[in-house]
Scaffold this motif. Structure first.
Motif, PDB file in Angstrom:
ATOM      1  N   VAL A 162      -5.756  -7.517 -18.981  1.00 55.68           N
ATOM      2  CA  VAL A 162      -4.437  -7.701 -19.581  1.00 55.68           C
ATOM      3  C   VAL A 162      -3.517  -6.546 -19.188  1.00 55.68           C
ATOM      4  O   VAL A 162      -2.377  -6.751 -18.744  1.00 55.68           O
ATOM      5  CB  VAL A 162      -4.553  -7.817 -21.114  1.00 55.68           C
ATOM      6  N   VAL A 163      -4.013  -5.319 -19.343  1.00 51.43           N
ATOM      7  CA  VAL A 163      -3.230  -4.139 -18.952  1.00 51.43           C
ATOM      8  C   VAL A 163      -2.894  -4.191 -17.471  1.00 51.43           C
ATOM      9  O   VAL A 163      -1.750  -3.919 -17.061  1.00 51.43           O
ATOM     10  CB  VAL A 163      -4.008  -2.847 -19.293  1.00 51.43           C
ATOM     11  N   GLY A 164      -3.883  -4.543 -16.642  1.00 51.92           N
ATOM     12  CA  GLY A 164      -3.638  -4.623 -15.207  1.00 51.92           C
ATOM     13  C   GLY A 164      -2.551  -5.617 -14.869  1.00 51.92           C
ATOM     14  O   GLY A 164      -1.672  -5.343 -14.039  1.00 51.92           O
ATOM     15  N   THR A 165      -2.590  -6.799 -15.512  1.00 51.76           N
ATOM     16  CA  THR A 165      -1.580  -7.820 -15.242  1.00 51.76           C
ATOM     17  C   THR A 165      -0.198  -7.345 -15.669  1.00 51.76           C
ATOM     18  O   THR A 165       0.787  -7.477 -14.915  1.00 51.76           O
ATOM     19  CB  THR A 165      -1.939  -9.119 -15.983  1.00 51.76           C
ATOM     20  N   GLU A 166      -0.092  -6.793 -16.869  1.00 51.74           N
ATOM     21  CA  GLU A 166       1.215  -6.343 -17.367  1.00 51.74           C
ATOM     22  C   GLU A 166       1.806  -5.249 -16.479  1.00 51.74           C
ATOM     23  O   GLU A 166       2.997  -5.276 -16.146  1.00 51.74           O
ATOM     24  CB  GLU A 166       1.064  -5.838 -18.796  1.00 51.74           C
ATOM     25  N   ASP A 167       0.971  -4.278 -16.077  1.00 51.39           N
ATOM     26  CA  ASP A 167       1.480  -3.186 -15.252  1.00 51.39           C
ATOM     27  C   ASP A 167       1.792  -3.651 -13.837  1.00 51.39           C
ATOM     28  O   ASP A 167       2.734  -3.162 -13.200  1.00 51.39           O
ATOM     29  CB  ASP A 167       0.477  -2.034 -15.239  1.00 51.39           C
ATOM     30  N   ALA A 168       1.000  -4.599 -13.329  1.00 55.41           N
ATOM     31  CA  ALA A 168       1.280  -5.135 -11.996  1.00 55.41           C
ATOM     32  C   ALA A 168       2.606  -5.888 -11.977  1.00 55.41           C
ATOM     33  O   ALA A 168       3.365  -5.802 -10.995  1.00 55.41           O
ATOM     34  CB  ALA A 168       0.138  -6.051 -11.556  1.00 55.41           C
ATOM     35  N   VAL A 169       2.908  -6.628 -13.038  1.00 54.37           N
ATOM     36  CA  VAL A 169       4.204  -7.310 -13.115  1.00 54.37           C
ATOM     37  C   VAL A 169       5.332  -6.285 -13.159  1.00 54.37           C
ATOM     38  O   VAL A 169       6.384  -6.459 -12.515  1.00 54.37           O
ATOM     39  CB  VAL A 169       4.248  -8.242 -14.348  1.00 54.37           C
ATOM     40  N   ASP A 170       5.147  -5.201 -13.889  1.00 56.04           N
ATOM     41  CA  ASP A 170       6.166  -4.141 -13.925  1.00 56.04           C
ATOM     42  C   ASP A 170       6.409  -3.579 -12.527  1.00 56.04           C
ATOM     43  O   ASP A 170       7.565  -3.370 -12.123  1.00 56.04           O
ATOM     44  CB  ASP A 170       5.726  -3.019 -14.862  1.00 56.04           C
ATOM     45  N   PHE A 171       5.317  -3.306 -11.798  1.00 57.00           N
ATOM     46  CA  PHE A 171       5.488  -2.774 -10.439  1.00 57.00           C
ATOM     47  C   PHE A 171       6.135  -3.821  -9.532  1.00 57.00           C
ATOM     48  O   PHE A 171       7.044  -3.512  -8.749  1.00 57.00           O
ATOM     49  CB  PHE A 171       4.147  -2.347  -9.856  1.00 57.00           C
ATOM     50  N   PHE A 172       5.687  -5.054  -9.626  1.00 55.14           N
ATOM     51  CA  PHE A 172       6.173  -6.116  -8.750  1.00 55.14           C
ATOM     52  C   PHE A 172       7.670  -6.329  -8.908  1.00 55.14           C
ATOM     53  O   PHE A 172       8.378  -6.613  -7.932  1.00 55.14           O
ATOM     54  CB  PHE A 172       5.411  -7.405  -9.063  1.00 55.14           C
ATOM     55  N   THR A 173       8.189  -6.193 -10.118  1.00 55.30           N
ATOM     56  CA  THR A 173       9.611  -6.433 -10.371  1.00 55.30           C
ATOM     57  C   THR A 173      10.458  -5.173 -10.227  1.00 55.30           C
ATOM     58  O   THR A 173      11.666  -5.221 -10.461  1.00 55.30           O
ATOM     59  CB  THR A 173       9.803  -7.021 -11.780  1.00 55.30           C
ATOM     60  N   SER A 174       9.852  -4.047  -9.851  1.00 58.72           N
ATOM     61  CA  SER A 174      10.603  -2.798  -9.685  1.00 58.72           C
ATOM     62  C   SER A 174      11.415  -2.812  -8.393  1.00 58.72           C
ATOM     63  O   SER A 174      11.116  -3.549  -7.454  1.00 58.72           O
ATOM     64  CB  SER A 174       9.637  -1.601  -9.672  1.00 58.72           C
ATOM     65  N   THR A 175      12.447  -1.987  -8.364  1.00 58.97           N
ATOM     66  CA  THR A 175      13.326  -1.876  -7.203  1.00 58.97           C
ATOM     67  C   THR A 175      13.596  -0.405  -6.918  1.00 58.97           C
ATOM     68  O   THR A 175      13.243   0.476  -7.711  1.00 58.97           O
ATOM     69  CB  THR A 175      14.664  -2.587  -7.466  1.00 58.97           C
ATOM     70  N   ALA A 176      14.271  -0.137  -5.797  1.00 60.03           N
ATOM     71  CA  ALA A 176      14.633   1.240  -5.472  1.00 60.03           C
ATOM     72  C   ALA A 176      15.573   1.807  -6.534  1.00 60.03           C
ATOM     73  O   ALA A 176      15.508   2.994  -6.878  1.00 60.03           O
ATOM     74  CB  ALA A 176      15.280   1.301  -4.090  1.00 60.03           C
ATOM     75  N   ALA A 177      16.438   0.957  -7.074  1.00 57.91           N
ATOM     76  CA  ALA A 177      17.373   1.413  -8.101  1.00 57.91           C
ATOM     77  C   ALA A 177      16.699   1.551  -9.459  1.00 57.91           C
ATOM     78  O   ALA A 177      17.098   2.399 -10.271  1.00 57.91           O
ATOM     79  CB  ALA A 177      18.553   0.444  -8.195  1.00 57.91           C
ATOM     80  N   LEU A 178      15.702   0.721  -9.721  1.00 56.17           N
ATOM     81  CA  LEU A 178      14.955   0.758 -10.974  1.00 56.17           C
ATOM     82  C   LEU A 178      13.469   0.895 -10.631  1.00 56.17           C
ATOM     83  O   LEU A 178      12.713  -0.080 -10.692  1.00 56.17           O
ATOM     84  CB  LEU A 178      15.207  -0.507 -11.797  1.00 56.17           C
ATOM     85  N   PRO A 179      13.043   2.104 -10.260  1.00 58.08           N
ATOM     86  CA  PRO A 179      11.677   2.296  -9.769  1.00 58.08           C
ATOM     87  C   PRO A 179      10.632   2.174 -10.868  1.00 58.08           C
ATOM     88  O   PRO A 179      10.926   2.293 -12.057  1.00 58.08           O
ATOM     89  CB  PRO A 179      11.710   3.712  -9.189  1.00 58.08           C
ATOM     90  N   TYR A 180       9.403   1.951 -10.425  1.00 57.69           N
ATOM     91  CA  TYR A 180       8.260   1.914 -11.333  1.00 57.69           C
ATOM     92  C   TYR A 180       7.925   3.342 -11.730  1.00 57.69           C
ATOM     93  O   TYR A 180       7.984   4.264 -10.911  1.00 57.69           O
ATOM     94  CB  TYR A 180       7.080   1.250 -10.622  1.00 57.69           C
ATOM     95  N   ARG A 181       7.507   3.570 -12.963  1.00 53.21           N
ATOM     96  CA  ARG A 181       7.359   4.940 -13.460  1.00 53.21           C
ATOM     97  C   ARG A 181       6.081   5.631 -13.005  1.00 53.21           C
ATOM     98  O   ARG A 181       6.000   6.860 -13.029  1.00 53.21           O
ATOM     99  CB  ARG A 181       7.436   4.964 -14.980  1.00 53.21           C
ATOM    100  N   ASN A 182       5.049   4.891 -12.579  1.00 52.22           N
ATOM    101  CA  ASN A 182       3.810   5.489 -12.063  1.00 52.22           C
ATOM    102  C   ASN A 182       3.298   6.648 -12.934  1.00 52.22           C
ATOM    103  O   ASN A 182       3.203   7.795 -12.493  1.00 52.22           O
ATOM    104  CB  ASN A 182       4.021   5.988 -10.624  1.00 52.22           C
ATOM    105  N   PRO A 183       2.903   6.378 -14.167  1.00 55.33           N
ATOM    106  CA  PRO A 183       2.405   7.465 -15.027  1.00 55.33           C
ATOM    107  C   PRO A 183       1.101   8.060 -14.492  1.00 55.33           C
ATOM    108  O   PRO A 183       0.287   7.367 -13.883  1.00 55.33           O
ATOM    109  CB  PRO A 183       2.163   6.754 -16.366  1.00 55.33           C
ATOM    110  N   GLY A 184       0.919   9.372 -14.706  1.00 60.19           N
ATOM    111  CA  GLY A 184      -0.318  10.033 -14.315  1.00 60.19           C
ATOM    112  C   GLY A 184      -0.601  10.000 -12.838  1.00 60.19           C
ATOM    113  O   GLY A 184      -1.767   9.997 -12.426  1.00 60.19           O
ATOM    114  N   SER A 185       0.416  10.009 -11.997  1.00 57.10           N
ATOM    115  CA  SER A 185       0.221   9.833 -10.555  1.00 57.10           C
ATOM    116  C   SER A 185       0.117  11.142  -9.781  1.00 57.10           C
ATOM    117  O   SER A 185       0.153  11.130  -8.545  1.00 57.10           O
ATOM    118  CB  SER A 185       1.371   8.999  -9.974  1.00 57.10           C
ATOM    119  N   ALA A 186      -0.033  12.277 -10.456  1.00 54.16           N
ATOM    120  CA  ALA A 186      -0.116  13.571  -9.768  1.00 54.16           C
ATOM    121  C   ALA A 186      -1.222  13.545  -8.723  1.00 54.16           C
ATOM    122  O   ALA A 186      -2.345  13.123  -8.981  1.00 54.16           O
ATOM    123  CB  ALA A 186      -0.389  14.679 -10.774  1.00 54.16           C
ATOM    124  N   GLY A 187      -0.881  13.987  -7.505  1.00 53.92           N
ATOM    125  CA  GLY A 187      -1.859  14.072  -6.431  1.00 53.92           C
ATOM    126  C   GLY A 187      -2.160  12.766  -5.736  1.00 53.92           C
ATOM    127  O   GLY A 187      -3.006  12.735  -4.834  1.00 53.92           O
TER     128      GLY A 187
END
Length: 494
Positions: free
Chosen positions: A237-262
């Motif tokens: 469920v989490v994977g689907t919800e976050d994947a939809v968020d990434f899929f609908t993101s744009t350069a103007a409204l980027p995906y937040r990518n939490p915890g992405s250090a490194g």
């Protein structure tokens, strides 16, 4: 050999039976009126290995094994190199370390650049675990390979969630490619702990993975360490919800990518400008976007839930099975649903041992329950007055929807049947082409990869390819919301 060993590992993991050496019945030849109905149980079970042993199947297409060896070698090296480059983002999964696991159908090699475009992407889920995926779209100026019509952007979107027990995105590229070359933008991805998805979360800002297993679980998780174990519904469920968020993101409204250090991540969907974001006045339940979510197995349960809560989703496709038949209050039918469900589960057993359920042994001495697949979720959608279609391919297994080489059972034409109905369903729901009755056309036309960059047409009869044991049902309304047609696809009075 490495691919074969990888396939054997899949079989041992899933508890599948070894492939039958021959297929005495064989699948119906394309365009004929031959029927599986009336043959004995052993012949029907043998047909459930048709993808391996049937005419044109993996063992009977001389192009398959050479393509498999080449694809396995190239992918294994590429994945090992990618993993070595990100040592703090370990994916200790079968798809990342077992040769041949994530290859998919090697006969599809060469699709990128000739029939469509594909680009690898990486993003983190809400807990910082690095997820890997691929976005697909049509070639610029391409024509529909079935109709010859020019494909003009923007295109409807599709997000495809894999199945559990180490399902990986490469196993589902067949459906993503089929849809992309017909005018869709499609994302396939690996959930946390599967395929190339990172095993552990990053719940702090540190580049190293970290979680507190003794913390209170969140979002329905089993433990305080999110996504661990991977085999839990919340992870999908989490994977689907976050994947939809990434899929609908744009350069103007980027995906937040939490915890992405490194981590090397994409800030947004690189094919965002091809995605149709126009408000759809004909969308069901007032949903504004032309967006579908598709899931298999535990992924199917996940998308059955997400469609009821994410207002961006206009339709849902569940590949074995649509959820809600157990009365789960978290499943609320909101948007039209296509359910493609199977006669058999992970293993192929006599009908008397699985007549009450394909996934859990449920003996039925009186014979299979014809309404078995309806009760999984279709009946609940129909009762809620939401458009729904249930398709049960003949001699199909739970593994129809995953491309796995040489070992695990699947029918010869189950993927073709599935793809045709998914294409028809999304064309009706997202592109508003055709009518509800067009979904029920008796001829199924499909372009099948044969290797060496060649795709060949296959024509099948629905009556030859759908189950005669279990009902394939439909309830569809017209544009005014009136019931336009309902019944059983095989006319069995189910």
């Amino acid at each position: 050999m490495t691919a074969l060993l990888g396939s054997l590992a899949v079989a041992l993991t899933l508890g599948a039976a070894p492939a039958a050496p021959v297929d005495p019945a064989g699948p119906p030849a394309p365009g004929t009126s031959a029927r599986v109905a009336g043959v004995d149980d052993l012949a029907a079970m043998a047909a459930a290995y048709g993808r391996i042993t049937g005419p044109g199947g993996q063992l009977r297409n001389p192009a398959y094994l050479p393509a498999l060896v080449q694809a396995t070698s190239a992918l294994t090296v590429a994945q090992l190199v990618a993993q070595a480059a990100t040592p703090s983002r370990l994916a200790l999964t079968a798809g990342n370390v077992v040769p041949g696991w994530n290859v998919g159908n090697p006969l599809r090699a060469g699709w990128h650049g000739t029939r469509g475009l594909a680009r690898r992407v990486a993003f983190t889920n809400r807990y910082g675990a690095l997820l890997q995926g691929t976005v697909h779209r049509p070639l610029p100026g391409a024509r529909d390979p079935y109709t010859g019509q020019r494909l003009r952007p923007p295109f409807p979107g599709v997000v495809l969630t894999p199945g559990s027990v180490q399902g990986s995105e490469g196993m589902y590229s067949w459906l993503a490619q089929d849809l992309a070359e017909r005018g869709y933008v499609v994302l396939t991805f690996d959930v946390q702990g599967q395929g190339r998805g990172e095993t552990l979360p990053h719940t702090t800002s540190n580049a190293l993975p970290f979680c507190n297993p003794f913390a209170a679980p969140r979002d329905g998780e089993q433990l305080g360490c999110p996504g661990v174990p991977f085999q839990q519904l919340a992870n999908f469920v989490v994977g689907t919800e976050d994947a939809v968020d990434f899929f609908t993101s744009t350069a103007a409204l980027p995906y937040r990518n939490p915890g992405s250090a490194g981590a090397r991540i994409d800030t947004h969907n690189p094919f965002a400008r091809w995605l149709d974001r126009r408000r759809d006045p004909r969308a069901a339940a007032g949903r504004p976007m032309r967006l579908a979510i598709i899931g298999h197995s535990l992924g199917a349960q996940a998308v059955s839930r997400v469609q009821g809560t994410d207002r961006r989703v206009a339709t849902v496709v569940a590949l074995d099975k649509l959820a809600g038949g157990d009365g789960d209050p978290a499943v609320r039918p909101r948007v039209p649903a296509l359910a493609v469900q199977s006669e058999y589960g992970f293993t192929v057993t006599p009908a008397a041992l699985s007549g009450g359920s394909s996934l859990v042994p449920t003996p039925t001495p009186a014979g299979p329950d014809p309404r078995r697949e309806r009760s999984a979720g279709f009946d609940r959608w129909a009762a809620a007055g939401v458009d729904s279609l249930l398709v049960v391919p003949r001699s199909s297994t739970h593994l129809e929807y995953t491309d796995i080489p040489l070992v695990l059972p699947a029918s010869r034409y189950g993927q073709a049947v599935t793809s045709v109905y998914v294409q028809r369903w999304l064309d009706l729901q997202l592109k508003h082409r055709g009518s509800p009755r067009a979904l029920l056309a008796p001829r199924l036309r499909y372009l099948e990869p044969r290797g060496s960059g060649r795709w060949a047409p296959v024509t099948l009869r629905a009556g030859d390819q759908l189950s005669t044991r279990y009902c394939s049902a439909y309830r569809l309304t017209d544009r005014r919301g009136r019931v336009a047609t309902e019944g059983d696809l095989m006319g069995a009075g189910c």
